[in-house]
Design an enzyme around this catalytic site. Structure first.
Site, PDB file in Angstrom:
ATOM      1  N   ARG A   5       0.840  -1.194   0.000  1.00 31.47           N
ATOM      2  CA  ARG A   5       0.000   0.000   0.000  1.00 31.47           C
ATOM      3  C   ARG A   5       0.879   1.249   0.000  1.00 31.47           C
ATOM      4  O   ARG A   5       1.921   1.275   0.650  1.00 31.47           O
ATOM      5  CB  ARG A   5      -0.894   0.019   1.247  1.00 31.47           C
ATOM      6  CG  ARG A   5      -2.046  -0.963   1.192  1.00 31.47           C
ATOM      7  CD  ARG A   5      -2.952  -0.815   2.398  1.00 31.47           C
ATOM      8  NE  ARG A   5      -2.323  -1.213   3.632  1.00 31.47           N
ATOM      9  CZ  ARG A   5      -1.795  -0.401   4.523  1.00 31.47           C
ATOM     10  NH1 ARG A   5      -1.828   0.906   4.334  1.00 31.47           N
ATOM     11  NH2 ARG A   5      -1.244  -0.872   5.617  1.00 31.47           N
ATOM     12  N   TYR A  27      -1.480  -3.505  -6.899  1.00 31.55           N
ATOM     13  CA  TYR A  27      -1.190  -4.334  -5.735  1.00 31.55           C
ATOM     14  C   TYR A  27      -2.185  -4.169  -4.586  1.00 31.55           C
ATOM     15  O   TYR A  27      -2.462  -3.037  -4.161  1.00 31.55           O
ATOM     16  CB  TYR A  27       0.214  -4.022  -5.193  1.00 31.55           C
ATOM     17  CG  TYR A  27       0.767  -5.170  -4.371  1.00 31.55           C
ATOM     18  CD1 TYR A  27       1.507  -6.177  -4.978  1.00 31.55           C
ATOM     19  CD2 TYR A  27       0.520  -5.273  -3.007  1.00 31.55           C
ATOM     20  CE1 TYR A  27       1.994  -7.247  -4.244  1.00 31.55           C
ATOM     21  CE2 TYR A  27       1.006  -6.338  -2.267  1.00 31.55           C
ATOM     22  CZ  TYR A  27       1.747  -7.319  -2.899  1.00 31.55           C
ATOM     23  OH  TYR A  27       2.217  -8.386  -2.161  1.00 31.55           O
ATOM     24  N   LYS A  76      -9.611  -2.032   1.641  1.00 38.46           N
ATOM     25  CA  LYS A  76      -9.313  -0.871   2.476  1.00 38.46           C
ATOM     26  C   LYS A  76     -10.115   0.358   2.028  1.00 38.46           C
ATOM     27  O   LYS A  76     -10.550   1.155   2.841  1.00 38.46           O
ATOM     28  CB  LYS A  76      -7.817  -0.554   2.404  1.00 38.46           C
ATOM     29  CG  LYS A  76      -6.934  -1.711   2.806  1.00 38.46           C
ATOM     30  CD  LYS A  76      -7.184  -2.103   4.230  1.00 38.46           C
ATOM     31  CE  LYS A  76      -6.252  -3.228   4.647  1.00 38.46           C
ATOM     32  NZ  LYS A  76      -6.533  -3.673   6.012  1.00 38.46           N
ATOM     33  N   HIS A 133     -10.863  -1.833  11.569  1.00 36.73           N
ATOM     34  CA  HIS A 133      -9.754  -2.689  11.112  1.00 36.73           C
ATOM     35  C   HIS A 133      -9.555  -3.792  12.154  1.00 36.73           C
ATOM     36  O   HIS A 133      -8.615  -3.748  12.940  1.00 36.73           O
ATOM     37  CB  HIS A 133      -8.499  -1.813  10.980  1.00 36.73           C
ATOM     38  CG  HIS A 133      -7.359  -2.461  10.264  1.00 36.73           C
ATOM     39  ND1 HIS A 133      -6.047  -2.122  10.502  1.00 36.73           N
ATOM     40  CD2 HIS A 133      -7.322  -3.422   9.290  1.00 36.73           C
ATOM     41  CE1 HIS A 133      -5.259  -2.836   9.717  1.00 36.73           C
ATOM     42  NE2 HIS A 133      -6.002  -3.631   8.981  1.00 36.73           N
ATOM     43  N   SER A 156      -1.607  -3.175  10.623  1.00 37.06           N
ATOM     44  CA  SER A 156      -1.200  -4.128   9.580  1.00 37.06           C
ATOM     45  C   SER A 156       0.095  -4.827   9.982  1.00 37.06           C
ATOM     46  O   SER A 156       1.029  -4.180  10.462  1.00 37.06           O
ATOM     47  CB  SER A 156      -0.951  -3.374   8.272  1.00 37.06           C
ATOM     48  OG  SER A 156      -2.023  -2.524   7.987  1.00 37.06           O
ATOM     49  N   CYS A 173       0.632  -7.068  12.315  1.00 32.29           N
ATOM     50  CA  CYS A 173       0.846  -7.340  13.746  1.00 32.29           C
ATOM     51  C   CYS A 173       0.139  -8.613  14.201  1.00 32.29           C
ATOM     52  O   CYS A 173      -0.066  -8.812  15.402  1.00 32.29           O
ATOM     53  CB  CYS A 173       0.374  -6.167  14.593  1.00 32.29           C
ATOM     54  SG  CYS A 173       1.399  -4.707  14.391  1.00 32.29           S
ATOM     55  N   ASP A 211      -9.566  -9.254   9.169  1.00 32.49           N
ATOM     56  CA  ASP A 211      -9.044  -7.911   8.854  1.00 32.49           C
ATOM     57  C   ASP A 211     -10.041  -6.773   9.084  1.00 32.49           C
ATOM     58  O   ASP A 211      -9.636  -5.699   9.487  1.00 32.49           O
ATOM     59  CB  ASP A 211      -8.570  -7.882   7.390  1.00 32.49           C
ATOM     60  CG  ASP A 211      -7.680  -6.676   7.087  1.00 32.49           C
ATOM     61  OD1 ASP A 211      -6.851  -6.329   7.935  1.00 32.49           O
ATOM     62  OD2 ASP A 211      -7.838  -6.076   6.010  1.00 32.49           O
ATOM     63  N   ARG A 255       1.947 -12.021  -0.284  1.00 36.72           N
ATOM     64  CA  ARG A 255       0.582 -12.283   0.198  1.00 36.72           C
ATOM     65  C   ARG A 255       0.008 -13.575  -0.349  1.00 36.72           C
ATOM     66  O   ARG A 255       0.355 -14.014  -1.450  1.00 36.72           O
ATOM     67  CB  ARG A 255      -0.337 -11.140  -0.248  1.00 36.72           C
ATOM     68  CG  ARG A 255       0.040  -9.778   0.301  1.00 36.72           C
ATOM     69  CD  ARG A 255      -0.398  -9.625   1.727  1.00 36.72           C
ATOM     70  NE  ARG A 255      -0.078  -8.317   2.271  1.00 36.72           N
ATOM     71  CZ  ARG A 255      -0.831  -7.678   3.169  1.00 36.72           C
ATOM     72  NH1 ARG A 255      -1.932  -8.214   3.624  1.00 36.72           N
ATOM     73  NH2 ARG A 255      -0.462  -6.512   3.639  1.00 36.72           N
TER      74      ARG A 255
HETATM   75  C1  OXD Z   1      -3.217  -4.253   5.510  1.00 33.52           C
HETATM   76  C2  OXD Z   1      -3.905  -5.395   4.882  1.00 33.52           C
HETATM   77  O1  OXD Z   1      -2.255  -3.738   4.936  1.00 33.52           O
HETATM   78  O2  OXD Z   1      -4.790  -5.952   5.538  1.00 33.52           O
HETATM   79  O3  OXD Z   1      -3.642  -3.860   6.597  1.00 33.52           O
HETATM   80  O4  OXD Z   1      -3.607  -5.743   3.739  1.00 33.52           O
HETATM   81 MN    MN Z   2      -5.331  -4.900   7.304  1.00 32.99          MN
END
Ligand code: OXD
Ligand code: MN
Length: 588
Positions: free
Chosen positions: A62, A202, A211, A231, A253, A255, A278, A370
């Protein structure tokens, strides 16, 4: 749709395809992606119906510095968002969009966030020139004919325009990962509920349901309609006595949300089931409790670090029907990433497409590599994960990655105190976004990169939501830190499955049976009240994990005050009172 025709005229694609979401369409697109070199089919025996893609080296995460909230006034976007004037941004982006799909097909992707037919779901329609985005969206959202029927019935939708920004001319050859890294825009118009994205293919930059819609635009809709877009993972935890509680947890993100959502508890006879990893949308039910749905349909999880030890259930979800991006490839046509096995297999191809050896320097999978996997394939998925009404929450957890600040677990004194905990959440940055890794920053409610309006107002919205029901019906709020380190730099807490011990204390606190001690930060587990049976943790480590370090907190308070000041008059007064109170208690 007239709207599609208008964009067709701007984007000038060679073809237009309305996606039905069928299996045959998916297969056709995957074959097309193989032919263009974007996809490599994985070994059919080892990983049926699965593909790997390698992105352009500059399009791997991102891009927060190119993510814009184009509200009418800058104050509406707040100090944590990149604001652009909507009129200016539209005309600047339109220049890029003009002719952007030349030589390509424009896919029209109607998708639903949330179970189809649920009163809580939101529909989006994404125009995109990336077949990679279409096939990923088919896993991550619910797309297809049934969504078209809802639209025909007059259902509103969020228009999402996406182009990789790489038109083809008669003489130009296509590349496996078309993108335009010099001209990236991830733009949100919260007032008109629109998303425009350009230049990246991406993840969160391009799969606009995730998001962009389910968090940034949904957070603005939620504020106006009286609900919350968060989130957060959602899990169900069942005690040996058979009582089931639902818990939502917000972590920044990278964690460990996916790991927590799929945890296999080490505590005997406790069970964790997954509802989402998520995003959670929360609303009050008629019973006055807060109910949660997961608007997604799949997992877009970070692959490195995922192993049978850290997340067995994630790996078990990846047996087939998956897409892998920027992982390493094995010589037998399968995937590999850091920690998947104890040591790398021989003859790996790294994510940049080159042969990899242990001497290569960089790891073979990109740190933000990913997997895209259907949620239904997860062995721990809860049978009720698609319940259109969602599930009632007993607890909300906030957590960040902080080596020194924050005990293992703390229970808030009240909803408002819990909102305070969420508002001061901070964490070290990870590879999920481009930029420096390991920088500590405040990430309130773990939503800083994903809030579509002023975060100060967002905090006010949280406080206000807590006024809407009986305090006793609200979920209890907790704060955890799995990442506390000792003076020698070592993690003090083993994490992963052992977090079930903390989950147990949380559930028992909700049920009123856990023993706790009150500290300036909130309630901590009383000595002996965390179930540590069978866990050989040194007493000194445990003491440190549950210690409120007043000198560290003195420093942290200064940072918190700076953080709050950045929101000027938008920071709710109630939260300033909480800082003053914490300061007084720490001096106490
Ligand atoms: C993030 C995701 O970056 O969930 O938080 O992809
Ligand atoms: Mn996320």
């Amino acid at each position: 749709m007239r709207w599609v025709q208008a964009w067709r005229a701007v984007l000038a694609p060679d073809d237009v395809h309305l996606c039905s979401g069928s299996d045959s369409e998916y297969e056709h697109l995957c074959r097309r992606l193989e032919a263009s070199g974007t996809f490599r089919r994985l070994n059919r025996e080892l990983r049926p119906n699965s593909f790997a893609a390698l992105s352009h080296p500059a399009d791997v995460a991102r891009v927060e510095n190119r993510t814009f909230i184009a509200s009418r006034s800058q104050h509406e976007a707040g100090p944590t968002n990149n604001w652009r004037d909507p009129t200016e941004l539209r005309s600047e982006m339109l220049e890029h969009f003009r002719g952007a799909m030349r030589g390509r097909c424009m896919y029209v992707v109607p998708f639903c966030m949330g179970p189809i037919g649920s009163p809580f779901s939101q529909i989006g329609v994404q125009l995109t020139d990336s077949p990679y985005v279409v096939v990923n969206s088919r896993i991550m959202t619910r797309i297809g004919d049934n969504v078209i029927s809802e639209l025909e019935g007059g259902h509103s939708f969020v228009p999402c325009i996406h182009s990789v920004g790489a038109p083809l001319t008669a003489s130009s050859e296509d590349v496996p990962w078309p993108c335009n890294p010099e001209n990236r825009y991830i733009a949100h118009f919260p007032e008109t509920r629109e998303i425009w994205a350009f230049g990246s293919g991406y993840g969160g930059n391009a799969l606009l349901g995730k998001k962009c819609l389910a968090l940034r635009i949904a957070s603005a809709i939620a504020r106006d309609e009286g609900w919350m877009a968060e989130h957060m993972l959602i899990l169900g935890v069942t005690s040996p006595a058979g009582r089931k509680h639902y818990v939502a947890a917000a972590f920044p993100s990278g964690c460990g949300k996916t790991n927590m959502a799929m945890m296999i508890p080490t505590l005997r006879d406790w069970k964790v089931e997954t509802l989402g990893d998520d995003i959670a949308w929360l609303r009050f039910g008629e019973d006055g409790r807060l109910w949660a749905i997961n608007p997604e349909n799949g997992f877009f999880g970070i692959a490195p670090g995922t192993s049978p030890k850290t997340n067995y259930n994630a790996l078990a979800s990846l047996g087939g029907n998956c897409i892998f991006t920027n992982v390493a490839l094995t010589e037998d046509g399968d995937v590999w990433w850091q920690d998947l096995t104890d040591s790398p297999p021989p003859n790996l191809t790294s994510w940049d497409g080159e042969p990899w050896t242990p001497e290569s320097g960089d790891p073979p999978a990109h740190p933000n590599a990913r997997f895209t996997a259907p949620a239904a394939q997860c062995p721990s998925i809860a049978p009720e994960w698609e319940d259109p009404q969602g599930v009632p929450l007993s607890a909300i957890i906030f957590g960040g990655r902080r080596g020194s600040v924050g005990p293992l677990v703390t229970a808030a004194r009240s909803w408002a105190h819990g909102v305070f905990m969420g508002s001061i959440l901070s964490s070290e940055t990870t590879a999920a976004a481009t930029g420096k890794v390991g920088q500590v920053r405040f990430d309130p409610f773990a939503i800083r990169p994903f809030c579509g309006y002023n975060l100060g107002d967002y905090m006010g919205h949280w406080l206000e939501m807590g006024e809407r029901t009986d305090q006793g019906l609200l979920p209890r709020i907790f704060w955890v830190n799995w990442f506390r380190r000792g003076d020698d730099g070592r993690f003090l807490w083993p994490g992963f499955s052992e977090n079930s011990r903390v989950l147990r204390w949380i559930v028992e606190t909700v049920e009123g049976t856990a023993k706790s001690v009150e500290t300036p930060l909130g309630f901590l587990p009383a000595p002996g009240s965390l179930d540590l049976s069978g866990l050989p943790i040194p007493a000194a480590d445990l003491e440190e994990l549950l210690r409120v370090n007043t000198s560290v907190w003195g420093e942290e308070l200064k940072l918190i005050r700076n953080h709050y000041e950045s929101f000027e008059d938008r920071l709710p007064k109630r939260l300033w009172e909480e800082v003053d109170r914490l300061e007084a208690l720490l001096q106490g």
